[in-house]
Structure formats: C-alpha cells, structure tokens
Enzyme design. Structure first.
Site, PDB file in Angstrom:
ATOM      1  N   VAL A 279       0.801  -1.356   0.109  1.00 49.35           N
ATOM      2  CA  VAL A 279      -0.031  -0.016  -0.085  1.00 49.35           C
ATOM      3  C   VAL A 279       0.880   1.015   0.043  1.00 49.35           C
ATOM      4  O   VAL A 279       0.587   2.358  -0.501  1.00 49.35           O
ATOM      5  CB  VAL A 279      -0.980  -0.110   1.184  1.00 49.35           C
ATOM      6  CG1 VAL A 279      -1.502   1.098   1.171  1.00 49.35           C
ATOM      7  CG2 VAL A 279      -1.937  -1.214   1.149  1.00 49.35           C
ATOM      8  N   ASP A 326      -6.451  34.919 -34.834  1.00 51.41           N
ATOM      9  CA  ASP A 326      -6.945  35.799 -35.571  1.00 51.41           C
ATOM     10  C   ASP A 326      -6.587  36.993 -35.327  1.00 51.41           C
ATOM     11  O   ASP A 326      -5.956  37.516 -34.496  1.00 51.41           O
ATOM     12  CB  ASP A 326      -8.564  35.999 -35.247  1.00 51.41           C
ATOM     13  CG  ASP A 326      -9.422  34.798 -35.727  1.00 51.41           C
ATOM     14  OD1 ASP A 326      -9.031  34.197 -36.664  1.00 51.41           O
ATOM     15  OD2 ASP A 326     -10.586  34.995 -35.417  1.00 51.41           O
ATOM     16  N   ASP A 635     -13.801  32.340 -34.823  1.00 50.60           N
ATOM     17  CA  ASP A 635     -15.215  32.914 -34.357  1.00 50.60           C
ATOM     18  C   ASP A 635     -16.486  32.503 -35.148  1.00 50.60           C
ATOM     19  O   ASP A 635     -17.595  32.494 -34.738  1.00 50.60           O
ATOM     20  CB  ASP A 635     -14.884  34.361 -34.123  1.00 50.60           C
ATOM     21  CG  ASP A 635     -14.420  34.880 -35.510  1.00 50.60           C
ATOM     22  OD1 ASP A 635     -14.455  34.293 -36.434  1.00 50.60           O
ATOM     23  OD2 ASP A 635     -14.226  36.171 -35.468  1.00 50.60           O
ATOM     24  N   ASP A 639     -15.373  28.058 -38.844  1.00 48.42           N
ATOM     25  CA  ASP A 639     -14.095  27.741 -38.163  1.00 48.42           C
ATOM     26  C   ASP A 639     -14.130  26.583 -37.780  1.00 48.42           C
ATOM     27  O   ASP A 639     -13.183  25.949 -36.864  1.00 48.42           O
ATOM     28  CB  ASP A 639     -13.615  28.953 -37.331  1.00 48.42           C
ATOM     29  CG  ASP A 639     -13.280  29.966 -38.139  1.00 48.42           C
ATOM     30  OD1 ASP A 639     -12.826  29.787 -38.994  1.00 48.42           O
ATOM     31  OD2 ASP A 639     -13.299  31.254 -37.385  1.00 48.42           O
ATOM     32  N   ASN A 701       7.822   7.199  -0.854  1.00 46.91           N
ATOM     33  CA  ASN A 701       7.296   5.866  -1.103  1.00 46.91           C
ATOM     34  C   ASN A 701       8.462   4.999  -1.014  1.00 46.91           C
ATOM     35  O   ASN A 701       8.782   3.790  -0.376  1.00 46.91           O
ATOM     36  CB  ASN A 701       6.554   5.497  -2.115  1.00 46.91           C
ATOM     37  CG  ASN A 701       5.104   6.135  -1.663  1.00 46.91           C
ATOM     38  OD1 ASN A 701       4.871   6.678  -0.843  1.00 46.91           O
ATOM     39  ND2 ASN A 701       4.056   6.209  -2.850  1.00 46.91           N
ATOM     40  N   ASN A 729       1.270   7.031   5.199  1.00 43.54           N
ATOM     41  CA  ASN A 729       0.710   7.085   3.810  1.00 43.54           C
ATOM     42  C   ASN A 729      -0.175   8.193   3.377  1.00 43.54           C
ATOM     43  O   ASN A 729      -0.395   8.627   2.602  1.00 43.54           O
ATOM     44  CB  ASN A 729       0.511   5.539   3.356  1.00 43.54           C
ATOM     45  CG  ASN A 729       0.257   5.401   1.774  1.00 43.54           C
ATOM     46  OD1 ASN A 729       1.039   5.772   1.314  1.00 43.54           O
ATOM     47  ND2 ASN A 729      -0.700   4.944   1.351  1.00 43.54           N
TER      48      ASN A 729
HETATM   49  P1  ADP Z   1     -10.592  38.723 -39.802  1.00 41.44           P
HETATM   50  O1  ADP Z   1     -10.029  37.439 -39.933  1.00 41.44           O
HETATM   51  O2  ADP Z   1      -9.582  39.904 -39.680  1.00 41.44           O
HETATM   52  O3  ADP Z   1     -11.789  38.614 -38.976  1.00 41.44           O
HETATM   53  P2  ADP Z   1     -12.774  38.666 -41.856  1.00 41.44           P
HETATM   54  O4  ADP Z   1     -12.766  37.410 -42.512  1.00 41.44           O
HETATM   55  O5  ADP Z   1     -13.687  39.222 -40.772  1.00 41.44           O
HETATM   56  O6  ADP Z   1     -11.284  38.982 -41.317  1.00 41.44           O
HETATM   57  O7  ADP Z   1     -12.785  39.802 -43.080  1.00 41.44           O
HETATM   58  C1  ADP Z   1     -12.061  39.663 -44.135  1.00 41.44           C
HETATM   59  C2  ADP Z   1     -12.120  40.864 -45.317  1.00 41.44           C
HETATM   60  O8  ADP Z   1     -13.714  40.659 -45.537  1.00 41.44           O
HETATM   61  C3  ADP Z   1     -11.980  42.056 -44.701  1.00 41.44           C
HETATM   62  O9  ADP Z   1     -10.849  42.473 -44.842  1.00 41.44           O
HETATM   63  C4  ADP Z   1     -13.111  43.063 -45.246  1.00 41.44           C
HETATM   64  O10 ADP Z   1     -12.461  43.427 -46.383  1.00 41.44           O
HETATM   65  C5  ADP Z   1     -14.025  41.891 -45.427  1.00 41.44           C
HETATM   66  N1  ADP Z   1     -15.120  42.140 -44.697  1.00 41.44           N
HETATM   67  C6  ADP Z   1     -15.133  41.986 -43.316  1.00 41.44           C
HETATM   68  N2  ADP Z   1     -16.409  42.302 -42.745  1.00 41.44           N
HETATM   69  C7  ADP Z   1     -17.416  42.443 -43.678  1.00 41.44           C
HETATM   70  C8  ADP Z   1     -18.553  42.742 -43.790  1.00 41.44           C
HETATM   71  N3  ADP Z   1     -19.235  42.973 -42.676  1.00 41.44           N
HETATM   72  N4  ADP Z   1     -19.359  43.011 -44.863  1.00 41.44           N
HETATM   73  C9  ADP Z   1     -18.390  43.073 -46.157  1.00 41.44           C
HETATM   74  N5  ADP Z   1     -17.164  42.863 -45.981  1.00 41.44           N
HETATM   75  C10 ADP Z   1     -16.363  42.377 -44.838  1.00 41.44           C
HETATM   76 MG    MG Z   2     -13.981  38.876 -38.556  1.00 38.05          MG
END
Ligand code: ADP
Ligand code: MG
Length: 901
Positions: A279, A326, A635, A639, A701, A729
């Site tokens: 033990v 991001d 986000d 993704d 131990n 122990n």
């Molecule tokens: P990040 O990785 O920085 O979050 P996004 O994927 O959100 O990038 O955006 C990529 C690109 O898409 C941006 O550089 C912008 O030009 C365009 N974009 C971002 N948000 C919008 C939106 N709400 N409407 C239209 N174009 C967008």
């Molecule tokens: Mg974005």
C-alpha cells in the site's frame, strides 16, 4: 402538438397566443413558471453514488479490504478496524475531490449558455437561451445554435445544418409555408427548426414551439448524454505508472514476506506488514490529486478570462508550441474607426475637419459611398446615456455607420426611402456582402440619391477591395460612371495598398442598378460599379505586445491568421513584433502550393492573410503533421473544423458564434490574445505541480520501502507496523499531496521551452530525484533507527517511534524543498492550502505520538524533547539538501539556456 409544420404561420402564432412581435415580458414570466427553463436535464457525468462506488473498487483499496478481512480472521481486531478506517478515509478523500471537480466543470459548462435575440414587448431584446418560452419570437443568423424547437416565420436564405439530429450533413434551406403531409420526417420539415442544430447561413425569425426536454433533442437527450468521460493523456500515463507501481508494490511485499519468514517472524504478522508495504508503494492519492488539480486549474484560468470547456485541454495547454490567432478583435481592439475614404479620383482624410459636434462635412461624391456602407449593413447604432453612440453588431459595420452618421446621415431615415428587399449575407470565403433596396423615396432629401432614381432597385455591395474589383466593370466618378480601365483598376489597387500598409482594414463599396429585386436567377454580385473604399483603423490591444513577447521567450511561436489584406496583416504583425520574418502568405498562394511546399512554408511564415476557413484547417493540419501542438482561434461558423482539429480550439467569447464555441476546447471571455498566453502559463503550472506531487510521493514511498526491506540487515525485524505505515501514507500522499497540487507559478514558467507532448511524465532527472531522495530518507531514518535500537532494552520501542517520526518529518522537509524548486524560499508565493496541509500533517504526527489513546493504538511511545528535536533535525536536513540541489540544478539549467541563446 407535433404537427406545427402543417399549420400556416398565422395559425401557429394564434395557437401559441403570440404574434410576429412576440410576447410581452410579463407573459413570458408567466410562461416560464408554467414550462420551466429551456434546458436539458443533466444526466451526464457520474452520479455521486457511482463516484463513491468507484473509490472503493480501485485495485489497491480492494487489496486493503481483503487484507482487513484476513486480519479479522486472524483475530487482529485493532488492525482490521484501522485498515477499514483508512479505506474509508481515502475513499472519502477521493470522492470529495472528484465530486468537487465534477461540480466545478459543470458550473463552467453552464457559463456558455448562448445569448439570443428575441422580440419581446415589441422590441428586440437580448436574453439567455435558458429563459425562452413557447411563443417567443427569436431572431437567428448564421452562427447561432438553434436554442429551441421553432416554426419559421421569416427566412432570408436561412440555411440550417441539422446533422446532429438527422445525420444529413448538407445544410437545409428553410421556408415559411405550411406542408400538408402530417408525418414528414424531421429532416423534411423545412419550416421547422430544432434545438441543437446550427444556422449555417442567412438570417431569419422563428417562433418557439417547444423548450427544454419537450424538444426533439430533449427526447433523445438521454442517449446523447451517455458519453464516457475520457481520460486525459496525462491521466492515462499516470494510470500506467500506477499499474507499474502496483507490480513493484507486490514484489516489495513478497520480498518482505520472504525476509520476515527467514528471520523467523510469524506468518500472520508478516502478511499484514507485507500488505501495508504494498500500500505504501502505491500513490493512492494520485488520481484524486490529478482530477482536483486540473479542476482547480480550470478555475484559475477562469479568473484570467479563459473558460475551459474540456478538462483534458487544461493539461494540453501546457505543451502548446504554436498559437494561431485571428487578427481582428484578438490582437486588435475591434474598436474600428473610419479614418480615410478612398475615391477613384480623390482621397479624403476623414479625421480632419470635424466641427464642434464631431460632424464632418464631406463632398457629395463621398456621400454615396457612405450611404451604401450604411445600407449594406446589419448593425445598428444606439444612443447610450452619455451621448456616445454605441454599436450593436459587427464592429466593422459599426465603423461605417459611425462614419456616415458623423457626415449627417441617419440609418432609419435612409431605410425608409430605400427599404431592404433582399440580401446576400457576408461570408468569409467571398469576403463581401450585398443587399438589395427598393428606391421608394424621390430622393428630394438626399441629393446623392438622385443619381439612382431612374431604376427601381439598387444592389449595395461591400467587401474586400480585391474581391470587389474582380466583379466591377465600371467606376463611379461623382455622378457619372466610366468603364473600369486597367488604369482605374491599378489606381484603386494602389490606394488600397497604401491604406493597408498603414495597418488599416479596407472595405470596398460598390453598387449595381436593377430593374427587379433579383438578377434573373444569377448572382447579384457581378457587373458592379465601384464607388470607393473605406480605410478603417483598429489599434492593437495594449496587453498583446507583452503577451507576444512572453510567447516568444516561452518557446511558443505566435502566428497571425486573418481575412484582411496581406499589407494590413504585415503592418499589425510588425507593430506587435509577432515575427522577424515580415513575409505574408495569402490564401490564394496557399491554394497553389503542393503539400511539400506548404510544409516548408508553415515552418517559416507567421503571417497569413486573405485566408478562408478551409485554409485555416490546412495550416493546422500541416503544423500538427510537423509535431507541433497548435492552439487556434476562431469565431465564425466555418471555423468549426479548424477548431476541432487544433489541439486547443479557442473560441471568441464576445464576437464568437455559438457554433464556434461548441466546437472549441476553450472560450476567451475577453477575446484577448493575452488571455491565451495566460492560460498556457496556467497549463504549465498545473503540469509542474503534478510532477512535483509525483516526485514527492514516489521519493517518500521509495524511502519507506527501503527502510522496511533494509531494516532486518541492521537487526530490526519490522521497522514500522502496518498501522504506522498506513498512517504515514495517508498523511503524506493524501494531505501533503493536495497542498503541493496548488502551487503558484514558478519564476521561470514562461521562460523555458514547452514540454514535449510525447515526453513521458517522469524525465530522467525526475527519476534521479526520486532515487536520491528515497535513498536519503532511508539512510537517515535507518541510521537513527539503528542508533536507538542498539541502546534500547527489550520493552522499549522508542526506536520505532523515532523511525516513524523521522520519516514523517523528512517528507514534510522534502515537500517544502520541492516548493522551492523553481524559486528561492524567500520569494515563495503564498500557497495557503500548502501551509495548512503541512501544518496539519505536522500536528497530526505530534498527535499520533503524544495522545495517550492514539499512541497505544499505533504502538508508539512519547518522545523526549531531545529525541523529537533529532527527528525534526532530520526533516530540516532533508529540506536543506533538496534546496541546495535545486539551486545547483537551476544554475546548470540557466547555463544551458544561455548556451542555446
Ligand atoms: P478577420 O480574419 O480579420 O476577422 P474577416 O474574415 O472578418 O477577417 O474579413 C475579411 C475581409 O472581409 C475584410 O478584410 C473585409 O474586407 C471583408 N469584410 C469583413 N467584414 C465584412 C462585412 N461585414 N461586410 C463586408 N465585407 C466584410
Ligand atoms: Mg472577422
């Protein structure tokens, strides 16, 4: 009622006593009382009874129980009771810790209940999904997890991924009309939404028809919750270690038996001694210490805004070698401001010329860009108490609204004249979005509008400039349009680059006139007229720069992955010192690469721009292929695959979608990159503490075993009685172990490289430590024991008390020394639990030695003050030696680190 899908919308609303505008808050309160919270009953996890049962069915405990039964047959009543008492004590200790751990994790899980938007009292309100009741009208958008069973009221390209329920992996397009067939399968009820499925695309509204256990998911919830909780890799390794020790314990016990019988001890006596020794070899406290240490770690991480969704992740964090993050919102503040407008023939500095009210006079040609940016927009501005306008929704879109409002435009008024009739939502692959508006007003209040009144509709598009230029064939020049010539194209790209080089996020603006609200079945996004672009700044977060630096000293490579322009990415990466290699690779370039090229690129490049979620997945996979342990943030809806594949999937707590959160191991409550680094540090601390405990426990131990086995060599037949062994122990493995598990961070936690994930729990140097501490304990104890044994007359057993006391105190000394391992004892950070446990162990030792009843029970004798001092001195010696060794070790380590640098 199960036939909601056969009724038209108005009937559904009527029978739910609701309307398109939802119900009132009062009504909702009443319904909540009637229907209860919208949550599934937790059947997951182990029941307390089961947890308790498991404590008593562990191999070592079973052996103890058998031993107790045999000793009862042998008529050794005191031993029987004592062994049973220890069984119960360890059982309860283990149970309490596991129960606490389970509770803590359940509490953490409850913290991620999604917030949803519902119409109540005629207004859009945010509320917890838990508070939903039948009749509530909920607004949904891509990324939401459907919070209850609902009937669809509005659908703008609303597509839902229902694999969880139907097994169908393709997202289903939702509609509002009723179906005639009553018993359609769930997957074909296209006007219904079911709890736990994901909105993959589009927007919509739906009325709640069933909540909690009265949903389709609720019906199968029992099935879903029967998932086995998996052991963490560390727990598996420790399990193996435990099994190895059990075998060693058995061997030691057998040896003890043989030795005892050879020197003529009675069989029954030797049997108990051997069992107790076995033990003593096995660290029973280990599983409990591991569980509770991980759970406490999760709570510590929560204090630093990292919410753990899975227990194993706590430990994986400690070995992370790469953090892919991001840019927007994680490395930067996500507080976006338009500071420049780029028109084909002019750039307008949007920071200058503000008047007293913050108003900015813009030329009419810029007004069109601002109007389109305001129309093609799902965010709203809300006037909060202190005049400042507050953005609700996407910060990028918020920046456009703020800019337009500073130029005197107002979204509501604009939408009256140009109501939205159709849309094509933003997604991170297209990187643009489009809305279609009917031209209802005559444009008299908005001079800029007069350019469009000829046609019936206008499609407004905004998005990445490069993505818009590909589909634009005209440029807009203050009221007239011109062919998009290569010259215009180059000039616009140049403006875009210039903005991006300054770290700005750039959004292009374009439109297209339409006769109908659609484009005859073709995409709306073609043949656009390019109006201009907005340069948006988004400053880096304050804490991130130092967090990036910490990463780099800790041997962790930060990687930036963004949808933004490569120049924007590189500018921000430079500002934050993410990498010395300013090279940025785009998603397009990644697509053209062979696997081998990609492999070479990921080991070198730390900036990825214009990436799509699929690229993220590829990057993670390649990094993992190279043996890296990858944390990846995300986000969006898309993704999920990357988050699930990464060793640590990190979802954004504020801007993240529910879908991303569900796929993650950890949620960043403040969306901050620095929080990931803090969590990694906690992960390392936890690992250090577990190793500390194991080293302590095994060393002690080993000491005990050596004392028992070697004592006959110096004439002592049985050094410690079974009861004494079991008691020691319990104190050391149980109490001291708990205290060691909660040590705060060492000074150099983030200055050494990450642990290799495949490295075995105990390294060579750990084994060396265990060996020499065990030998030292045995040597000192036996020395003292032999000295007292030789002097003693036959009835005097104080030699045994000396052995007992010395082992106990040396273990305490070892534990205190181990605390010092990373830092000098003068800079000990406070660890109240350890101090408490050490004090308690010390006092309990004294109680065992000096309390009349216990003393006879354990077969001990009260020690004189002088003898006590001698055994205490042995404890002090132990501490000093461990401490000196740690200093030495540190020096060599520092030299090694310096040599590497
Ligand atoms: P990040 O990785 O920085 O979050 P996004 O994927 O959100 O990038 O955006 C990529 C690109 O898409 C941006 O550089 C912008 O030009 C365009 N974009 C971002 N948000 C919008 C939106 N709400 N409407 C239209 N174009 C967008
Ligand atoms: Mg974005």
């Amino acid at each position: 009622m199960s036939s909601w899908h056969t009724q038209p919308v108005n009937e559904v609303l009527k029978s739910l006593n609701s309307s398109e505008k939802g119900i009132s808050n009062d009504d909702a309160g009443d319904r909540l009382k009637q229907y209860g919270y919208n949550e599934l009953q937790e059947r997951g996890g182990k029941s307390p009874l089961r947890m308790l049962w498991e404590q008593f069915t562990q191999t070592m405990v079973l052996i103890l129980i058998v031993a107790a039964i045999i000793s009862a047959f042998l008529g050794k009543n005191i031993e029987t009771i004592a062994i049973l008492a220890i069984v119960v004590l360890f059982g309860v200790l283990g149970f309490v810790q596991e129960y606490r751990a389970e509770k803590a994790m359940a509490a953490l899980k409850r913290m991620v209940v999604p917030t949803i938007r519902a119409r109540r009292n005629g207004q859009v309100q945010e509320l917890s999904a838990r508070d939903l009741v039948p009749g509530d009208v909920v607004l949904l958008e891509a990324g939401n997890v459907v919070p209850a069973d609902m009937r669809v009221l509005e659908s703008a390209n609303l597509r839902v991924q229902e694999a969880a329920l139907t097994g169908e992996s393709e997202a289903v397009e939702k509609e509002t009309g009723a179906f005639s067939e009553d018993n359609l399968p769930l997957g074909d009820r296209k006007n219904m939404l079911y709890m736990g499925t994901n909105v993959a695309y589009g927007r919509g509204a739906a009325v709640v028809v069933g909540t909690g256990m009265k949903t389709e998911l609720g019906k199968i919830a029992d099935l879903l919750q029967e998932v086995e909780s998996k052991q963490t890799p560390l727990q598996q390794q420790l399990d193996q270690l435990g099994k190895l020790l059990a075998i060693l314990g058995f061997v030691a016990a057998a040896l003890m038996m043989v030795i005892g019988l050879l020197i003529g001890e009675p069989l029954d006596e030797m049997f108990l001694t051997a069992v107790s020794l076995a033990v003593a070899v096995v660290p029973e406290g280990l599983p409990a210490v591991v569980t509770i240490t991980l759970a406490i770690g999760a709570q510590r991480m929560l204090k630093r805004h990292a919410l753990m969704r899975k227990l194993p992740a706590v430990e994986t964090l400690g070995s992370v070698t790469i953090i892919c993050s991001d840019k927007t919102g994680t490395l930067t503040e996500n507080r976006m401001t338009v500071t420049a407008i780029g028109l084909p023939d002019e750039e307008i500095d949007f920071t200058a010329n503000a008047d007293q009210q913050g108003r900015i006079a813009v030329p009419e040609k810029a007004a069109v860009a601002l109007i389109i940016g305001m129309l093609c927009n799902d965010s709203v501005l809300k006037a909060s108490d202190g005049e400042e306008l507050q953005v609700i929704g996407d910060p990028t879109e918020g920046a456009l609204l703020l800019a337009a409002s500073r130029a005197g435009l107002q979204k509501e008024a604009l939408e009256k004249q140009l109501p939205r009739v159709h849309e094509e939502p933003f997604d991170s692959t297209r990187k643009r979005m489009t809305t279609v508006h009917q031209i209802a007003g005559d444009g008299s209040q908005l001079p800029a509008l007069r350019h469009f009144s000829r046609s019936g509709y206008i499609a407004c598009t905004k998005g990445a400039v490069d993505s818009l230029l590909k589909i634009s064939d005209q440029v807009w020049l203050d009221g007239r349009t011109e062919q998009m010539t290569p010259e215009w194209h180059d000039r616009l790209l140049q403006v875009n680059n210039q903005f991006a080089q300054n770290g700005m996020r750039v959004l292009g603006i374009a439109y297209r006139e339409l006769q109908e609200p659609h484009n005859n079945g073709r995409s709306l996004e073609e043949k656009l007229t390019f109006v201009g672009m907005m340069g948006i700044i988004d400053p880096p977060r304050a804490a991130v720069k130092s967090a990036v630096a910490t990463c780099r000293t800790a041997g962790i490579r930060p990687i930036m992955i963004t949808g933004d322009h490569p120049l924007t990415a590189a500018a921000i990466a430079k500002e934050l010192h993410i990498t010395d290699n300013a090279e940025a690779v785009t998603g397009e370039m990644l697509n053209d690469m062979s696997e081998a090229e990609l492999e070479e690129v990921v080991s070198r490049v730390s900036i990825y721009a214009r990436v799509s979620p699929e690229d993220k997945l590829r990057i993670v996979e390649k990094l993992q292929h190279k043996g890296e342990v990858v944390a990846m943030t995300g986000d969006g809806v898309n993704d999920s695959p990357a988050l699930k594949t990464a060793d640590i999937g990190v979802a954004m707590g504020i801007t993240g979608t529910d879908v991303a959160k569900e796929a993650s191991d950890m949620v960043l409550l403040d969306d901050n990159f620095a929080t990931i680094v803090a969590a990694v540090e906690e992960g390392r601390v936890i690992y250090d503490n577990l190793i500390r405990f194991i080293k302590f426990s095994l060393g002690g131990n080993l000491g005990k075993v050596l004392v028992m086995l070697c004592a006959p060599l110096i004439g002592i037949p049985i050094a410690l009685s079974p009861l004494q062994l079991l008691w020691l122990n319990l104190l050391t493995d149980g109490l001291m172990g708990l205290g060691l598990g909660t040590e705060p961070a060492e000074a150099d936690t983030m200055e050494r490289p990450p642990r290799h994930p495949e490295q075995s729990v105990l390294t060579k140097s750990d084994l060396v430590y265990v060996s020499w501490t065990g030998l030292l304990i045995a040597a000192v104890t036996l020395g003292i024991g032999a000295y007292y044994f030789d002097r003693a007359n036959p009835e005097d057993t104080s030699w045994q008390t000396m052995i007992f006391a010395t082992i106990g105190f040396m273990q305490i000394g070892n534990a205190i020394g181990l605390r010092a391992y990373g830092h000098s004892p003068f800079s000990y950070k406070s660890n109240p639990l350890f101090v408490m446990m050490a004090t308690l162990t010390f006092l309990l030792q004294l109680v065992a030695i000096y309390t009349p009843f216990l003393e006879t029970f354990f077969g001990l004798e009260p020690l004189s003050l002088q003898d006590l001092a001698i055994s205490l001195a042995a404890g002090l010696l132990m501490f000093l030696v461990v401490f000196a060794e740690s200093r030495l070790n540190r020096k060599t380590n520092e030299k090694a680190v310096a040599a590497r640098a």
